[in-house]
Design an enzyme around this catalytic site. Structure first.
Site, PDB file in Angstrom:
ATOM      1  N   SER A 167       1.228  -1.078  -0.103  1.00  0.00           N
ATOM      2  CA  SER A 167       0.079  -0.117  -0.039  1.00  0.00           C
ATOM      3  C   SER A 167       1.087   1.173  -0.286  1.00  0.00           C
ATOM      4  CB  SER A 167      -0.475   0.369   1.008  1.00  0.00           C
ATOM      5  OG  SER A 167      -0.879   1.200   1.805  1.00  0.00           O
ATOM      6  N   TYR A 169      -1.886   0.310  10.522  1.00  0.00           N
ATOM      7  CA  TYR A 169      -2.375  -0.431   8.741  1.00  0.00           C
ATOM      8  C   TYR A 169      -1.011  -0.221   7.945  1.00  0.00           C
ATOM      9  CZ  TYR A 169      -4.269  -0.702   3.960  1.00  0.00           C
ATOM     10  OH  TYR A 169      -4.141  -1.347   2.724  1.00  0.00           O
TER      11      TYR A 169
END
Length: 285
Positions: free
Chosen positions: A149, A162
């Site tokens: 990501s 995250y």
């Protein structure tokens, strides 16, 4: 043209394959003639995904397997590897893609930290440990794609767990690529998938219609396949709102926090707002 590893009749394994980018990847590879193993948590979504992929697979249901798998558990990922090789014998492509979102901050929601790291990071680690040696041993061209990501690179505030999980995926995949290219006779390569804004079940957040700026999972897979054909390691996807140049500038700014000894995450620091805006507007040197 496709990557030379992706030839009809060979196998592919995708985790997080019941929806989103995972399902779009499984569908694309099946349409190309590969035999596909879809791994995800057990349930109706995985079953429906397998049915959908079988409709485009060259051999229909015979070329598709749904293997319920909790990627947090090493033993289940080991069974996934065994099932994949037992079914198709020759695996060309492994995508460690399973992931979840979390809103765990720096010092709250300890359970959220445990969950997101176990899926997003340990799921990738488990997949690499199980599949990399097996793919090397085949002595054939093969690919390992891990889904990271942009948040694992620029680490914006507000979703610390995250960000940490995806930063770990980046480091794991970089080290894997280095190890593979230094393994004598190895014909396996590693690649880091870095999606932009892709409209999936995880990113929908209650929305039923795709925002105009979001890519579809199929667009992300198109970009991934083009990048793999070129041999790219970093598969840095743009989207409808963010160009590659914008991503590069944001990443450059983040790296310069260390080089210039600025406050952490200065992009979001009020004292640096004007400087960051000017940096984004300035032509690259």
């Amino acid at each position: 043209m496709a990557h030379p590893a992706l030839t009809p009749g060979r196998g592919a394994v995708i985790t997080g394959a019941a929806s989103g980018i995972g399902l779009a990847t499984a569908t694309r590879l099946a349409a190309m003639g590969l035999k596909v193993v879809l791994a995800d948590l057990p349930g109706a979504a995985l079953d429906a995904a397998a049915e959908s992929v079988a409709k485009v697979a060259k051999g229909g249901k015979a070329d598709v397997r749904a293997v319920p798998t909790d990627v947090c558990r090493h033993d289940q990922v080991a069974k996934l590897r065994e099932a994949a090789f037992a079914a198709f014998g020759d695996i060309a492509f492994v995508m460690n893609n399973a992931g979840i979102e979390a809103t765990a901050g720096s010092y709250d929601d300890y359970a959220g930290w445990e969950k997101v790291l176990s899926v997003n990071l340990w799921g990738v680690i488990n997949g690499v440990h199980e599949f990399a040696p097996a793919l090397i041993a085949q002595q054939k061209p093969a690919l390992i794609v891990n889904t990271g990501s942009k948040q694992g690179i620029t680490t914006p505030p507000g979703n610390t767990a995250y960000n940490v999980s995806k930063a770990g995926v980046k480091v794991t995949t970089e080290a894997l690529a280095h190890a593979l290219r230094n393994e004598p006779g190895c014909r396996v390569t590693a690649h880091l998938m870095i999606p932009g804004f892709v409209f999936t079940g995880m990113t929908a957040r209650g929305r039923t219609e795709k925002p105009a700026d979001a890519w579809t999972p199929e667009q992300a897979v198109d970009f991934m396949m083009e990048s793999l054909e070129r041999g790219d390691f970093y598969i840095l996807c743009p989207d409808g709102a963010v160009t590659r140049e914008m991503d590069e500038r944001r990443m450059e700014w983040a790296a310069n926090d260390i080089i210039q000894n600025r406050p952490a995450l200065s992009r979001w620091h009020p004292d640096y707002k004007d400087a960051f805006d000017a940096f984004m507007k300035a032509p690259r040197k």
